[in-house]
Design an enzyme around this catalytic site. Structure first.
Site, PDB file in Angstrom:
ATOM      1  N   ARG A 280      15.219   6.216  67.588  1.00 28.22           N
ATOM      2  CA  ARG A 280      15.956   5.118  66.983  1.00 28.22           C
ATOM      3  C   ARG A 280      15.898   3.903  67.899  1.00 28.22           C
ATOM      4  O   ARG A 280      16.021   4.016  69.126  1.00 28.22           O
ATOM      5  CB  ARG A 280      17.409   5.508  66.722  1.00 28.22           C
ATOM      6  N   GLU A 309      15.445  -3.868  63.157  1.00 26.14           N
ATOM      7  CA  GLU A 309      14.416  -3.236  62.340  1.00 26.14           C
ATOM      8  C   GLU A 309      14.674  -3.539  60.872  1.00 26.14           C
ATOM      9  O   GLU A 309      15.796  -3.340  60.402  1.00 26.14           O
ATOM     10  CB  GLU A 309      14.430  -1.724  62.580  1.00 26.14           C
ATOM     11  N   HIS A 328       7.936   2.321  61.892  1.00 28.99           N
ATOM     12  CA  HIS A 328       8.800   3.459  61.554  1.00 28.99           C
ATOM     13  C   HIS A 328       8.098   4.407  60.571  1.00 28.99           C
ATOM     14  O   HIS A 328       8.664   4.806  59.550  1.00 28.99           O
ATOM     15  CB  HIS A 328      10.127   2.975  60.962  1.00 28.99           C
ATOM     16  N   SER A 330       6.233   7.266  61.857  1.00 28.52           N
ATOM     17  CA  SER A 330       5.758   8.408  62.636  1.00 28.52           C
ATOM     18  C   SER A 330       5.895   9.738  61.901  1.00 28.52           C
ATOM     19  O   SER A 330       5.232  10.710  62.258  1.00 28.52           O
ATOM     20  CB  SER A 330       6.497   8.494  63.971  1.00 28.52           C
TER      21      SER A 330
END
Length: 367
Positions: A280, A309, A328, A330
């Site tokens: 995060r 983000e 974001h 992954s």
């Protein structure tokens, strides 16, 4: 966040329909493969549990309801955002794929929320979750292997200079001197995993296979797999960071982990060390990271998550030296979401039957 939940929900709906005829052992295979944990206490023993009559499906396509129906005969599955959902919201017993203060304010009967992601910070921070003792389950461990591969890919991109050679390729430059004398191998290097949970363990397993020494921190104690040479408590983070060549953050975002990657920690790291964050963005003080990169206090950072983000255009991180940024993603892969679907269906079956639930979130800890 709402858009992402709807997008995930749409994918879940399509895949639920496709997997409606999957083998009866599929859920058991997923549980065994990912090492999913079931709660010690049957859900029927929780205060407030009752067999649900209506379950809200947020963002999941219409065909998902029939696919789940076999796991929960007699339960009415309602699509969020429809006139029917608005009319029946007050009598909803559980929700899949959504958790918000607005929902819980309107749906006073909800006793269970099934998330379709591993991250739960936006859900457990809603006061009603604690006040009403609402059960929360998530997708812990499911995407661990995929995210771990992403973290390792980011690490190898730095050691082999891909973050430099790919831009040179776009410029049409043959530039062997970009990394002259600085190409590195990971064998024998030390990798520190911050947050040795499901994702962190998968990162550690892969790093060990590459011949790396692996250390870790975890809040729940010092135990860990054989391929982790030392497991420390959170208060040992700075010491372990000073010894690491790579630090991979896989810790959930909690009040205890917010901002732990700050100027003080960057000051402890080796100037040749890299930070990789696949957890995060809120765990990193962004301004401190930029300062550390610009002053060469650390060698670089690979970020799948950022704070803020999404990262806005013109943000200093876009141009910071030695940074790899992915948006974001992954947990994305070619595997689809069949495992997530099996967990959703199995937990619906278990909740209706009053059995022990899978992947129960500790609301107090925040993960």
């Amino acid at each position: 966040m709402e858009f992402r939940a709807l997008l995930i929900g749409a994918c879940l709906g399509a895949l639920l329909a496709a997997s409606a005829t999957a083998g009866e052992n599929s859920a058991a295979d997923v549980i065994e493969h990912f090492g999913l944990q079931q709660d010690e206490t049957p859900v029927k023993d929780r205060k407030g549990w009752r067999k649900p009559k209506r379950i809200l499906l947020a963002g999941i396509a219409a065909q998902a309801g029939p696919a789940l129906q076999s796991a929960a005969p007699g339960v009415e599955f309602i699509q969020a955002g429809t006139p029917e959902a608005r009319a029946k919201l007050a009598s909803i017993d559980a929700a899949i794929g959504v958790c918000s203060a607005d929902l819980l304010s309107a749906a006073k009967s909800i006793q269970w929320i099934q998330l379709v992601t591993a991250g739960v910070e936006n859900c457990v921070s809603v006061p009603a979750i604690r006040e009403r003792n609402i059960l929360v389950t998530n997708m812990q461990r499911i995407t661990g292997p995929i995210i771990a591969e992403h973290a390792i890919a980011m690490m190898l991109a730095f050691t082999r200079g891909l973050h430099l050679f790919i831009p040179a390729q776009r410029r049409g430059e043959w530039a062997p001197g970009l990394r002259a004398g600085r190409m590195a191998v990971v064998e024998g290097k030390t990798l520190l995993v911050v947050g040795l949970g499901g994702i962190g363990t998968e990162v550690a397993k892969r790093a060990h296979a590459l011949g790396m020494k692996v250390t870790a921190t975890r809040a729940s104690g010092r135990t860990g797999p054989d391929f982790v040479s030392y497991v420390g408590l959170p208060d040992e983070l700075h010491k372990l960071a000073s010894e690491a060549d790579f630090i991979v953050n896989t810790a959930p975002l909690t009040p205890e982990t917010k901002g732990i990657f700050n100027a003080e920690l960057f000051g402890k790291m080796k100037p040749t060390a890299y930070l990789i964050n696949v957890a995060r963005g809120g765990s990193v003080v962004t301004s401190d990271l930029i300062a550390a990169l610009e002053s060469n206090k650390i060698a670089g950072a690979a970020l799948d998550v950022t704070d803020p983000e999404p990262l806005p255009a013109g943000h200093p991180l876009w141009k910071a030296p030695n940074v790899i940024i992915t948006p974001h993603i992954s947990s994305s892969s070619d595997l689809g979401q069949d495992a997530q679907l099996q967990v959703v269906g199995e937990n619906v079956r278990r909740y209706v039957a009053g059995d022990r639930m899978l992947s129960v979130v500790d609301v107090t800890r925040g993960y």
